[in-house]
Enzyme design. Structure first.
Site, mmCIF file in Angstrom:
data_model
loop_
_atom_site.group_PDB
_atom_site.id
_atom_site.type_symbol
_atom_site.label_atom_id
_atom_site.label_comp_id
_atom_site.label_asym_id
_atom_site.label_seq_id
_atom_site.Cartn_x
_atom_site.Cartn_y
_atom_site.Cartn_z
ATOM 1 N N TYR A 112 10.186 5.321 -5.404
ATOM 2 C CA TYR A 112 10.413 3.889 -5.273
ATOM 3 C C TYR A 112 11.341 3.629 -4.095
ATOM 4 O O TYR A 112 12.543 3.902 -4.142
ATOM 5 C CB TYR A 112 11.009 3.298 -6.548
ATOM 6 C CG TYR A 112 10.125 3.403 -7.775
ATOM 7 C CD1 TYR A 112 8.812 3.848 -7.709
ATOM 8 C CD2 TYR A 112 10.618 3.053 -9.016
ATOM 9 C CE1 TYR A 112 8.022 3.935 -8.844
ATOM 10 C CE2 TYR A 112 9.830 3.129 -10.155
ATOM 11 C CZ TYR A 112 8.534 3.573 -10.059
ATOM 12 O OH TYR A 112 7.756 3.657 -11.190
ATOM 13 N N GLY A 113 10.757 3.100 -3.036
ATOM 14 C CA GLY A 113 11.526 2.859 -1.822
ATOM 15 C C GLY A 113 12.028 4.153 -1.202
ATOM 16 O O GLY A 113 13.042 4.156 -0.513
#
Length: 192
Positions: A125-126
């Site tokens: 995530y990111g």
């Protein structure tokens, strides 16, 4: 805290089997076989709390299934709702912008104030930004409050990352991004 190094070695090539959901789950000759067996006893892995340590070459049990009606036995207690943090730091799918970090901190603070501080994140995530934000936000709290924050994170099981040490290394990096606090629930992202 919940990183279980023995689970990282479960794909190491043991020859054991399990023919029933009430027998111990043991390492199999392939990851696919292991995951197929694990699907039938997956609830037991979470509810029984029985995971043994390596090595797995001897067919040693790594988890014991619990009856389907079993409750968690003190291993982890979760609030009734958690917050997914995929969008926290992910500009590719969710349009994350650092200028919104203050808003994310407010959401984090609100969740902590309502005893709903269970966050789901992942190393992907990111590209780690989600974990970093959660670690930064938690670090602003005194230890007694920070310890109430629960984090679930995930290992990205890419075809080029299948060795037990890959899981261990990824988990260590996640722990660093999360402020060197334990991960309460560590999972395999998209295991199939």
């Amino acid at each position: 805290a919940a990183f279980l190094p023995s689970a990282a070695n479960a794909f190491g090539g043991g020859k054991g089997t399990s023919s029933s959901p009430t027998e111990p789950l043991v390492a199999r000759s392939s990851r696919r076989d292991f995951l197929a067996t694990g699907a039938t006893v997956g609830a037991g892995v979470v509810t029984s709390g029985v995971i043994t340590s390596p090595p797995f070459g001897s067919g040693e049990a790594i988890a014991t299934a619990a009856p389907s009606s079993a409750a968690l036995r003190g291993a982890i207690s979760l609030p009734p709702i958690g917050l997914g943090a995929w969008a926290w730091g992910d500009s590719i799918f969710w349009g994350y912008d650092k200028k919104n970090d203050g808003d994310l901190a407010e959401v984090f603070d609100y969740a902590v104030s309502k005893d709903l501080a269970f966050f789901d994140t992942a190393e992907l995530y990111g590209f780690g930004r989600s974990e970093q934000l959660l670690g930064d936000f938690r670090a602003k709290y005194p230890p007694e409050q920070a310890d109430k924050v629960q984090i679930a994170s995930k290992f990205a099981a890419f075809p080029f990352r299948t060795k037990p040490q890959d899981v261990v290394n990824a988990c260590r990096k996640s722990v660093e991004r999360l402020g060197n606090k334990p991960i309460d629930l560590y999972q395999i992202h998209f295991p199939n």
